[in-house]
Structure formats: C-alpha cells, structure tokens
Design an enzyme around this catalytic site. Structure first.
Site, PDB file in Angstrom:
ATOM      1  N   GLU A  67      30.425  37.606  33.302  1.00  0.00           N
ATOM      2  CA  GLU A  67      30.531  38.805  32.877  1.00  0.00           C
ATOM      3  C   GLU A  67      29.526  39.191  31.748  1.00  0.00           C
ATOM      4  OE1 GLU A  67      33.072  41.630  33.135  1.00  0.00           O
ATOM      5  OE2 GLU A  67      33.757  40.693  34.928  1.00  0.00           O
TER       6      GLU A  67
ATOM      7  N   ASP B 205      39.241  44.265  41.276  1.00  0.00           N
ATOM      8  CA  ASP B 205      39.200  42.994  40.546  1.00  0.00           C
ATOM      9  C   ASP B 205      39.443  43.262  39.132  1.00  0.00           C
ATOM     10  OD1 ASP B 205      38.558  40.151  40.141  1.00  0.00           O
ATOM     11  OD2 ASP B 205      36.506  40.764  39.529  1.00  0.00           O
ATOM     12  N   SER B 206      39.573  42.139  38.403  1.00  0.00           N
ATOM     13  CA  SER B 206      39.832  42.391  36.914  1.00  0.00           C
ATOM     14  C   SER B 206      38.527  42.894  36.259  1.00  0.00           C
ATOM     15  CB  SER B 206      40.132  40.955  36.466  1.00  0.00           C
ATOM     16  OG  SER B 206      39.199  40.377  36.749  1.00  0.00           O
TER      17      SER B 206
ATOM     18  N   HIS C 298      34.245  35.675  40.334  1.00  0.00           N
ATOM     19  CA  HIS C 298      33.177  35.735  39.360  1.00  0.00           C
ATOM     20  C   HIS C 298      32.217  34.710  39.538  1.00  0.00           C
ATOM     21  CE1 HIS C 298      35.689  38.699  37.140  1.00  0.00           C
ATOM     22  NE2 HIS C 298      34.504  38.700  36.356  1.00  0.00           N
TER      23      HIS C 298
ATOM     24  N   CYS D 224      37.155  31.749  42.273  1.00  0.00           N
ATOM     25  CA  CYS D 224      37.235  33.099  41.518  1.00  0.00           C
ATOM     26  C   CYS D 224      36.126  33.659  41.851  1.00  0.00           C
ATOM     27  CB  CYS D 224      36.980  32.630  40.031  1.00  0.00           C
ATOM     28  SG  CYS D 224      37.058  33.778  39.100  1.00  0.00           S
TER      29      CYS D 224
ATOM     30  N   CYS E  83      40.198  39.461  43.865  1.00  0.00           N
ATOM     31  CA  CYS E  83      40.388  38.807  42.823  1.00  0.00           C
ATOM     32  C   CYS E  83      41.405  37.582  43.245  1.00  0.00           C
ATOM     33  CB  CYS E  83      41.074  39.561  41.789  1.00  0.00           C
ATOM     34  SG  CYS E  83      41.491  38.655  40.400  1.00  0.00           S
TER      35      CYS E  83
HETATM   36  N1  DGL Z   1      37.660  37.328  39.478  1.00  0.00           N
HETATM   37  C1  DGL Z   1      39.171  36.840  39.085  1.00  0.00           C
HETATM   38  C2  DGL Z   1      39.415  35.945  40.029  1.00  0.00           C
HETATM   39  O1  DGL Z   1      38.820  35.735  41.190  1.00  0.00           O
HETATM   40  C3  DGL Z   1      39.184  36.141  37.774  1.00  0.00           C
HETATM   41  C4  DGL Z   1      38.465  36.653  36.722  1.00  0.00           C
HETATM   42  C5  DGL Z   1      39.596  36.634  35.515  1.00  0.00           C
HETATM   43  O2  DGL Z   1      40.167  35.753  34.701  1.00  0.00           O
HETATM   44  O3  DGL Z   1      40.006  38.042  35.242  1.00  0.00           O
HETATM   45  O4  DGL Z   1      40.361  35.041  40.081  1.00  0.00           O
END
Ligand code: DGL
Length: 267
Positions: free
Chosen positions: A151, A8-9, A187, A185, A71
């Site tokens: 985060e 993931d990012s 997150h 997402c 992600c």
């Molecule tokens: N966790 C990432 C997703 O599922 C996105 C977070 C980011 O913007 O890097 O899209």
C-alpha cells in the site's frame, strides 16, 4: 452488458482486476477498495464478514451481474454469507482458484502459503488444497507487513527484501522444502519480483489473482453472462482518500487510474 463488481480491503484487489481486464477485455468493471478500514487481515472473521456484506451491498447498487471477492481474507471469512445474500448472482472468491492453481502447478508439493493473519488462522487454504489433494503437505505463514509495504508502494529495495527474508526464510527452511508458494493475499503480487528473488528459482510462485480471473471467465460462461464488448470505462469506489487511491493504485493495476474515475463512498 452489466458490470462485474470487484472488492478488496484496499488496492490489492486491483491485481485481480488487472488479470480480469487482460483475460476479459469486453467486460465493464466497477471496483470498490475499502481503504478507510484496511487492513482486514488482522481483524476478526465477524468484523470482516460485516465489512464484506456492506461492500457487496454498495456494489449491488451498480446493478452488477457477478461479484468478485478480490480479497483472500474476505473470501476465507465471508464467501458463504455473500453467496447466500446475493443469490442467484454468481460470487467468485480467490481461495478456491488459488488452491486449484497450486495443486495443478505443483502436484507433488509441498506447498507453502503466505497470507494475512486472518486467512492463515482460519486455515481456508489448507482445507481448499487438501480438498483437491488430500495428502498434500501444506505449510503456511502470515506475512502482514507485505500489505503495508504494497500500500506504500515499497515493492522493491532493501526494506522489502529484508521483510521477505523475515517471512520466507523460516517457511522455506521447513523440511521437505516447499516447491510452490501461494501468494495468498491480493496485495502480494506487486512484491512478486522481491519474493521470487528471496525464495529462489526452485520455488514456483502461485498467483491467486490470475487463477481468480480464469474462474470469473468460467462463471460468466456457465451463466451465459459473457460480454464480447465494448467495455465501459472502469469505475472505482474508495472509502477514503480517492486521490491516493488513483495515484498508488496504478502500481497494482499496472496502468494509470484517472482520478476523476474514483468516487469517495461511505459504507
Ligand atoms: N488483500 C487482502 C487479502 O487478499 C488483505 C489485505 C488486508 O489485510 O486488508 O487478503
């Protein structure tokens, strides 16, 4: 016995890792968080694809047997490229499982989707949901501040709640009102309680992390790659601030992360 690679990012994909650990306790896992370059959600599809290819290359060096693109933004932008690059290794993204869970969970719709700017703009969820249910009404909205809140570990309280109202009130005022809301997402699941409170009890939340874990299990079975165990200790790679990753990552993984298990890597 080979590990599953997950990336993931940042730390968001740890929600997918948690779901995989729960559903497949015998599997060894190596997780890469591209913390130096987060967020992906505001970057162009070309840049996200380039980053995703580099992350997949780094994980390939760990002799992985399957890659999970944990992600949504990278799944939306780069899944075909990653599948082509890693073939015959199976690659599982989070969008298709999330869309399937939405259509199964709320078959009459309408379905709302909150995600990053990149995922919303590319329309991947709308396409994936309507591929399964062509007349399903889908409304979507970007909710990028949720990534920063997650985060920062700010998952509850007045700030998280105000941001949730900012994004959800207009989306849920759409008529007919969405009956399901996809957390598009990885997150977002850590903000689930706040999102649920603001959305209200008549809106079902759909967590693409849980759906992705089920898709990983099916892919492993299909390729004869299931490992009954025992699993090796999980390994973590971060492109920046491994100490912070270990400390805050706990919120996403739902269990402590040994700082000694987090390696700093350069992509
Ligand atoms: N966790 C990432 C997703 O599922 C996105 C977070 C980011 O913007 O890097 O899209």
């Amino acid at each position: 016995m080979r590990p599953i690679g997950i990336f993931d990012s940042g730390m968001g994909g740890l929600t997918v890792m948690a779901a995989i650990r729960h559903c497949l306790p015998g599997e060894s896992l190596v997780y890469l968080g591209d913390t130096a370059r987060l967020p992906y959600g505001t970057k162009s599809a070309d840049t996200v694809t380039r980053y995703a290819v580099q992350a997949a290359e780094a994980l390939r060096r760990y002799d992985i047997k399957l890659l999970v693109v944990a992600c949504n933004t990278a799944s939306a932008a780069a899944l075909p490229r990653l599948r082509e690059m890693l073939a015959p290794l199976p690659v599982v993204g989070v969008i298709e499982p999330g869309a399937e869970a939405a259509v199964t969970g709320v078959p009459d719709g309408p379905i709302g989707v909150i995600a990053t700017e990149g995922t919303v703009k590319g329309g991947a969820y709308v396409r994936a949901i309507q591929a399964l249910s062509p007349s399903m009404p889908v409304v979507q909205a970007p909710a990028p501040l949720f990534v920063g809140l997650a985060e920062e570990g700010l998952t509850d309280g007045p700030i998280a709640e105000a941001v949730a109202h900012h994004y959800l009130d207009p989306l849920l005022a759409t008529l007919p009102r969405p009956r399901g809301l996809v957390l598009g997402c990885t997150h977002f699941p850590v903000l689930k309680q706040t999102i649920a409170r603001v959305a209200g009890p008549d809106v079902a939340l759909i967590d693409s992390a849980e759906a992705a874990a089920a898709a990983v299990e099916s892919a492993l079975k299909e390729h004869g790659l299931l490992n009954p165990g025992p699993a090796a200790a999980p390994q973590f790679l971060a492109t920046d601030a491994p100490g912070r990753f270990a400390h805050l990552g706990e919120i996403f993984l739902g269990e402590p992360i040994d700082p000694g298990a987090v390696t700093l890597v350069d992509l």
